[in-house]
Design a protein around this motif. Structure first.
Motif, PDB file in Angstrom:
ATOM      1  N   ARG A  29      34.928 -25.748  44.203  1.00 54.55           N
ATOM      2  CA  ARG A  29      36.077 -25.176  44.429  1.00 54.55           C
ATOM      3  C   ARG A  29      36.407 -24.167  43.493  1.00 54.55           C
ATOM      4  N   LEU A  30      35.745 -23.990  42.271  1.00 54.05           N
ATOM      5  CA  LEU A  30      35.877 -23.152  41.204  1.00 54.05           C
ATOM      6  C   LEU A  30      34.648 -22.439  40.616  1.00 54.05           C
ATOM      7  N   GLY A  31      33.451 -22.963  41.159  1.00 52.53           N
ATOM      8  CA  GLY A  31      32.267 -22.506  40.683  1.00 52.53           C
ATOM      9  C   GLY A  31      32.077 -21.087  40.166  1.00 52.53           C
ATOM     10  N   ASP A  32      32.273 -20.239  41.638  1.00 50.21           N
ATOM     11  CA  ASP A  32      32.135 -18.752  41.512  1.00 50.21           C
ATOM     12  C   ASP A  32      33.107 -18.404  40.438  1.00 50.21           C
ATOM     13  N   ARG A  33      34.430 -18.838  40.394  1.00 50.52           N
ATOM     14  CA  ARG A  33      35.429 -18.112  39.499  1.00 50.52           C
ATOM     15  C   ARG A  33      34.939 -18.391  38.123  1.00 50.52           C
ATOM     16  N   ARG A  35      31.933 -19.211  36.825  1.00 46.36           N
ATOM     17  CA  ARG A  35      30.904 -18.606  36.485  1.00 46.36           C
ATOM     18  C   ARG A  35      30.975 -16.850  35.823  1.00 46.36           C
ATOM     19  N   ALA A  36      31.936 -16.562  36.747  1.00 47.62           N
ATOM     20  CA  ALA A  36      32.208 -14.955  36.533  1.00 47.62           C
ATOM     21  C   ALA A  36      32.955 -14.950  35.090  1.00 47.62           C
ATOM     22  N   GLU A  37      33.395 -16.156  34.514  1.00 43.65           N
ATOM     23  CA  GLU A  37      34.098 -16.023  33.222  1.00 43.65           C
ATOM     24  C   GLU A  37      33.071 -16.693  32.336  1.00 43.65           C
ATOM     25  N   CYS A  38      31.778 -16.776  32.770  1.00 44.91           N
ATOM     26  CA  CYS A  38      30.632 -17.525  31.850  1.00 44.91           C
ATOM     27  C   CYS A  38      30.995 -18.662  31.446  1.00 44.91           C
ATOM     28  N   ILE A  39      31.506 -19.591  32.349  1.00 43.01           N
ATOM     29  CA  ILE A  39      32.140 -20.976  31.980  1.00 43.01           C
ATOM     30  C   ILE A  39      31.248 -21.839  33.073  1.00 43.01           C
ATOM     31  N   GLY A  45      33.676 -29.641  33.244  1.00 41.96           N
ATOM     32  CA  GLY A  45      34.146 -30.996  33.641  1.00 41.96           C
ATOM     33  C   GLY A  45      33.877 -32.123  32.667  1.00 41.96           C
ATOM     34  N   TYR A  46      32.663 -32.074  31.868  1.00 44.90           N
ATOM     35  CA  TYR A  46      32.384 -32.762  30.920  1.00 44.90           C
ATOM     36  C   TYR A  46      33.509 -32.714  29.535  1.00 44.90           C
ATOM     37  N   THR A  47      33.922 -31.577  29.309  1.00 46.44           N
ATOM     38  CA  THR A  47      35.029 -31.526  28.261  1.00 46.44           C
ATOM     39  C   THR A  47      36.511 -31.897  28.847  1.00 46.44           C
ATOM     40  N   TRP A  48      36.670 -31.723  30.095  1.00 42.07           N
ATOM     41  CA  TRP A  48      37.818 -32.473  30.625  1.00 42.07           C
ATOM     42  C   TRP A  48      37.997 -33.956  30.523  1.00 42.07           C
ATOM     43  N   PHE A  49      36.757 -34.715  31.024  1.00 40.63           N
ATOM     44  CA  PHE A  49      36.791 -36.038  30.962  1.00 40.63           C
ATOM     45  C   PHE A  49      36.831 -36.282  29.124  1.00 40.63           C
ATOM     46  N   GLU A  50      36.031 -35.679  28.426  1.00 34.52           N
ATOM     47  CA  GLU A  50      36.052 -36.183  26.830  1.00 34.52           C
ATOM     48  C   GLU A  50      37.670 -35.904  26.381  1.00 34.52           C
ATOM     49  N   ALA A  51      38.132 -34.729  26.937  1.00 32.36           N
ATOM     50  CA  ALA A  51      39.631 -34.767  26.349  1.00 32.36           C
ATOM     51  C   ALA A  51      40.708 -35.696  26.976  1.00 32.36           C
ATOM     52  N   MET A  82      41.719 -23.680  27.604  1.00 31.27           N
ATOM     53  CA  MET A  82      40.697 -24.201  26.314  1.00 31.27           C
ATOM     54  C   MET A  82      39.384 -23.546  26.527  1.00 31.27           C
ATOM     55  N   ALA A  83      38.937 -23.267  27.812  1.00 30.38           N
ATOM     56  CA  ALA A  83      37.884 -22.872  28.219  1.00 30.38           C
ATOM     57  C   ALA A  83      37.766 -21.225  28.220  1.00 30.38           C
ATOM     58  N   GLY A  84      39.143 -20.666  28.161  1.00 35.05           N
ATOM     59  CA  GLY A  84      39.084 -19.108  27.782  1.00 35.05           C
ATOM     60  C   GLY A  84      39.838 -18.527  28.809  1.00 35.05           C
ATOM     61  N   ILE A  85      40.389 -19.306  30.017  1.00 38.49           N
ATOM     62  CA  ILE A  85      40.860 -18.662  30.922  1.00 38.49           C
ATOM     63  C   ILE A  85      42.395 -18.332  30.447  1.00 38.49           C
ATOM     64  N   GLU A  86      42.820 -17.156  30.454  1.00 41.50           N
ATOM     65  CA  GLU A  86      44.123 -16.618  30.000  1.00 41.50           C
ATOM     66  C   GLU A  86      45.345 -17.121  30.695  1.00 41.50           C
ATOM     67  N   GLU A  87      45.382 -16.972  32.209  1.00 42.87           N
ATOM     68  CA  GLU A  87      46.274 -17.572  32.822  1.00 42.87           C
ATOM     69  C   GLU A  87      45.889 -18.463  33.665  1.00 42.87           C
ATOM     70  N   PRO A  88      45.803 -19.815  33.346  1.00 46.14           N
ATOM     71  CA  PRO A  88      45.285 -21.058  34.174  1.00 46.14           C
ATOM     72  C   PRO A  88      45.820 -21.034  35.376  1.00 46.14           C
ATOM     73  N   ARG A  89      47.074 -20.868  35.391  1.00 46.40           N
ATOM     74  CA  ARG A  89      47.851 -21.265  36.746  1.00 46.40           C
ATOM     75  C   ARG A  89      47.905 -20.231  37.657  1.00 46.40           C
ATOM     76  N   GLU A  90      47.473 -19.004  37.418  1.00 48.77           N
ATOM     77  CA  GLU A  90      46.749 -17.744  38.268  1.00 48.77           C
ATOM     78  C   GLU A  90      45.375 -18.019  38.644  1.00 48.77           C
ATOM     79  N   PHE A  91      44.521 -18.580  37.787  1.00 52.68           N
ATOM     80  CA  PHE A  91      43.312 -18.752  38.079  1.00 52.68           C
ATOM     81  C   PHE A  91      43.068 -19.776  39.085  1.00 52.68           C
ATOM     82  N   ALA A  92      43.789 -20.899  38.926  1.00 54.23           N
ATOM     83  CA  ALA A  92      43.523 -22.163  39.917  1.00 54.23           C
ATOM     84  C   ALA A  92      44.904 -22.528  40.266  1.00 54.23           C
ATOM     85  N   THR A  93      44.802 -23.357  41.273  1.00 51.98           N
ATOM     86  CA  THR A  93      45.963 -24.199  42.006  1.00 51.98           C
ATOM     87  C   THR A  93      46.234 -25.478  42.159  1.00 51.98           C
ATOM     88  N   ASP A  94      47.488 -25.845  42.336  1.00 50.92           N
ATOM     89  CA  ASP A  94      47.265 -27.401  42.545  1.00 50.92           C
ATOM     90  C   ASP A  94      46.487 -28.034  43.841  1.00 50.92           C
TER      91      ASP A  94
END
Length: 241
Positions: A29-33, A35-39, A45-51, A82-94
């Motif tokens: 769903r988000l891989g290309d976006r 990787r363009a941000e070097c994430i 996914g790992y940090t999401w589970f850990e948090a 936290m991963a460095g996306i300045e506008e998370p709700r513009e980067f991804a959607t519900d």
């Protein structure tokens, strides 16, 4: 309930069941976006589970127990921030989030889990599942993967309103197994070491974390790289105890 006097309690999500379908869903769903941000999608996914595990635990110990699934869902946009996306709700959607969460129903068994259960059952052990997930969803993982796990052999933190690794979360099963042989098996060192501290014998599989970090958690009774070998060592230890 089984009349067996030997028991192995398994953690489920992350132990018996792999996180890989969630990591794959993030990538799809988000891989290309990302990787363009070097994430790296898997690292997100790992940090999401850990948090989510941390916040779930903090809510539990502060007396505000919340289902792990709900905690995981609620942290999505924060994790992007936290991963460095300045506008998370513009980067991804519900819709992106919904797609990823849908895959929570599709977790696949780790290699050797079915064989592990069979080895233990053939040796007279009863296998149990103790999970932070809800019982119906988690039992569905076993059903879809063709692994037998009777509903009466499940315990969920949701029914206790106490999250692992609080010592009191392990006590109901320990009390049920009083004067019987009781093992706890997990691929999370924090989980199996807490269960061991509470009174279980501890069996750890490195399949998820690879590094056991014994300098932090101590050495478990059994530590193996595969589930079948872990089961064989439990059976052997039982025969010599």
């Amino acid at each position: 309930m089984s009349s067996s006097k030997k028991h192995v309690v398994f953690d489920v999500v992350g132990t018996c069941m792999s996180y890989d379908v969630i990591f794959d869903a993030i990538d799809t769903r988000l891989g290309d976006r990302l990787r363009a941000e070097c994430i790296k999608p898997k690292l997100l996914g790992y940090t999401w589970f850990e948090a989510a595990e941390r916040e779930y635990t903090y809510l539990s110990i502060s007396g505000r127990y919340t289902r792990f699934y709900d905690v995981f869902k609620g942290l999505f946009y924060r994790m992007l921030w936290m991963a460095g996306i300045e506008e998370p709700r513009e980067f991804a959607t519900d819709d992106d989030l919904a797609y990823i969460l849908d895959q929570f129903m599709q977790l696949e068994a780790r290699p050797g889990v079915a064989e592990c259960f069979q080895i233990l059952r053939d040796a007279g052990f009863t296998c149990w599942a103790f999970t932070a997930g809800d019982t119906n969803r988690v039992r569905g993982y076993f059903t879809r993967n063709g692994i037998d796990m009777p509903i009466e052999n499940f315990l969920s933190c949701d029914s206790l309103s106490i999250g692992k690794p609080a010592p009191e979360s392990y006590h109901p099963l320990l009390k049920q197994f009083e004067n019987e042989e009781a093992w706890f098996a997990a691929a999370h060192m924090w989980d199996v070491s807490a269960a061991k501290a509470a009174g279980f014998k501890g069996a750890y599989c490195t399949v998820w974390e690879k590094e056991p970090c014994t300098e932090l958690f101590g050495t478990m009774d059994i530590m193996e790289d595969s589930f079948p070998e872990m089961a064989r060592k439990i059976v052997a230890a039982s025969k010599t105890s």
